[in-house]
Design an enzyme around this catalytic site. Structure first.
Site, PDB file in Angstrom:
ATOM      1  N   LYS A 180       2.950  -2.277   4.652  1.00  0.00           N
ATOM      2  CA  LYS A 180       1.759  -2.556   5.437  1.00  0.00           C
ATOM      3  C   LYS A 180       0.619  -1.672   4.948  1.00  0.00           C
ATOM      4  CE  LYS A 180       4.389  -3.460   9.699  1.00  0.00           C
ATOM      5  NZ  LYS A 180       4.592  -3.019  11.111  1.00  0.00           N
ATOM      6  N   GLY A 217       4.473   9.286   0.556  1.00  0.00           N
ATOM      7  CA  GLY A 217       5.039  10.615   0.351  1.00  0.00           C
ATOM      8  C   GLY A 217       5.103  11.411   1.633  1.00  0.00           C
ATOM      9  N   ASP A 218       4.079  11.270   2.479  1.00  0.00           N
ATOM     10  CA  ASP A 218       4.090  11.964   3.764  1.00  0.00           C
ATOM     11  C   ASP A 218       5.167  11.398   4.689  1.00  0.00           C
ATOM     12  OD1 ASP A 218       1.986  13.612   3.035  1.00  0.00           O
ATOM     13  OD2 ASP A 218       0.477  12.224   3.793  1.00  0.00           O
ATOM     14  N   ASP A 258       0.859  -1.181   0.000  1.00  0.00           N
ATOM     15  CA  ASP A 258       0.000   0.000   0.000  1.00  0.00           C
ATOM     16  C   ASP A 258       0.900   1.238   0.000  1.00  0.00           C
ATOM     17  OD1 ASP A 258      -1.818   2.022   0.426  1.00  0.00           O
ATOM     18  OD2 ASP A 258      -2.632   1.209   2.294  1.00  0.00           O
TER      19      ASP A 258
END
Length: 308
Positions: free
Chosen positions: A281, A247-248, A242
């Site tokens: 995850k 990006g964060d 996932d």
């Protein structure tokens, strides 16, 4: 210390066989309800990777508010600057993820549009502060806070996400600009840089505005240009589950490394590794790695390449 001014959301994530076409309804087995928002995500990632973090933003007076802050509390982010906006809903994002890990996202901003730069006191904007800002709150509030932070000597990292116009005086005021290919191309076009090739955007923005520009390229890593030249940093070799929030994680981990005195090249390698680990995850904040895990995985990241 890292000061984050930004959005706080609840994410509703669904695993789908493929992303839907316009007008199409897809069924999936279940959904995951978890904290999110670019401001909250980056604050959580920075804290998980070892930084002292204060978050400033707004949540609604609703059942989502406490859930949106759950992982931030566990990561020991200082939430004294998070205010309840009684007349608004907590921000909410819907995230669709296909088996490859690719995703599409829609955000209902809610209380995030009521976040105000005035919530951040001058006392936390010092030369020892890294101010971290994104684009999911009202843009003018970002620009006001950047102006105040520059006057007080804070270091400023702007993540130009989601894609939006960044004024030229703001680009002249920040230290580090982080964007993906779409976001970087948008910023470049808005300031009249017509050659939007990914390999040229960071160099052009860095040279024109005397900043460090990092262009993220997903699993391929990133390209960076700044006062000390250019670098290409690879992504961590993984099979993603996932990619939502990766990006964060990159931006939060980058700020964490910068705040403890790491060089930009070393900070980017740390951040690239953290982002890769987060893709193993499902979920956003739930998948964010601790500093020890990132440092253990760093030797698996291929060598960076100096760019002429």
């Amino acid at each position: 210390m890292i000061v984050v001014f930004g959005s706080i959301n609840i994410d509703i994530e669904m695993q789908v066989e493929r992303l839907p076409q316009s007008g199409e309804t897809l069924l999936c087995r279940d959904y995951l309800l978890s904290p999110g928002g670019k401001g909250a995500n980056q604050a959580c990632a920075a804290a998980r990777t070892g930084a002292d973090v204060r978050l400033y933003g707004k949540v609604g007076d609703d059942s989502f508010a406490d859930s949106a802050l759950e992982y931030l509390k566990a990561a020991e982010v200082d939430l004294a600057g998070v205010v309840s906006a009684a007349a608004s809903h907590t921000g909410c994002a819907t995230i669709l993820v296909e088996p490859s890990g690719e995703n599409c996202i829609t955000v209902g901003a809610g209380a995030n549009l009521e976040a105000r730069a005035a919530q951040v006191p001058d006392s936390v904007l010092t030369p020892e502060t890294v101010l971290l800002i994104q684009m999911e709150v009202t843009a003018s509030e970002n620009w006001h806070l950047i102006e105040r932070a520059r006057k007080r000597g804070a270091r400023i990292i702007l993540n130009a996400a989601p894609a939006a116009m960044v004024p030229q005086d703001v680009l002249k005021s920040i230290d580090v600009l982080v964007a993906n290919e779409v976001e970087g191309g948008h910023v470049a076009r808005e300031v009249g840089i017509e050659d939007g090739a990914p390999s040229r955007i960071p160099r052009a923005l860095a040279q024109r505005y005397a900043l460090t520009c990092i262009l993220t390229l997903g699993g391929a890593g990133l390209i960076c240009f700044g006062p000390d030249g250019g670098w290409a940093v690879p992504g961590l070799p993984i099979s993603p589950v996932d990619t939502a929030g990766a990006g964060d994680v990159f931006v939060g981990a980058l700020a964490s490394a910068v705040s403890r005195g790491e060089t930009i090249p070393d900070s980017m390698r740390f951040a690239s590794t953290a982002a890769g680990l987060s893709c193993l995850k499902p979920g956003t904040q739930a998948s964010m790695p601790e500093r020890e895990a990132v440092e253990d995985a760093l030797p698996r990241l291929p060598d960076s390449r100096r760019l002429a």
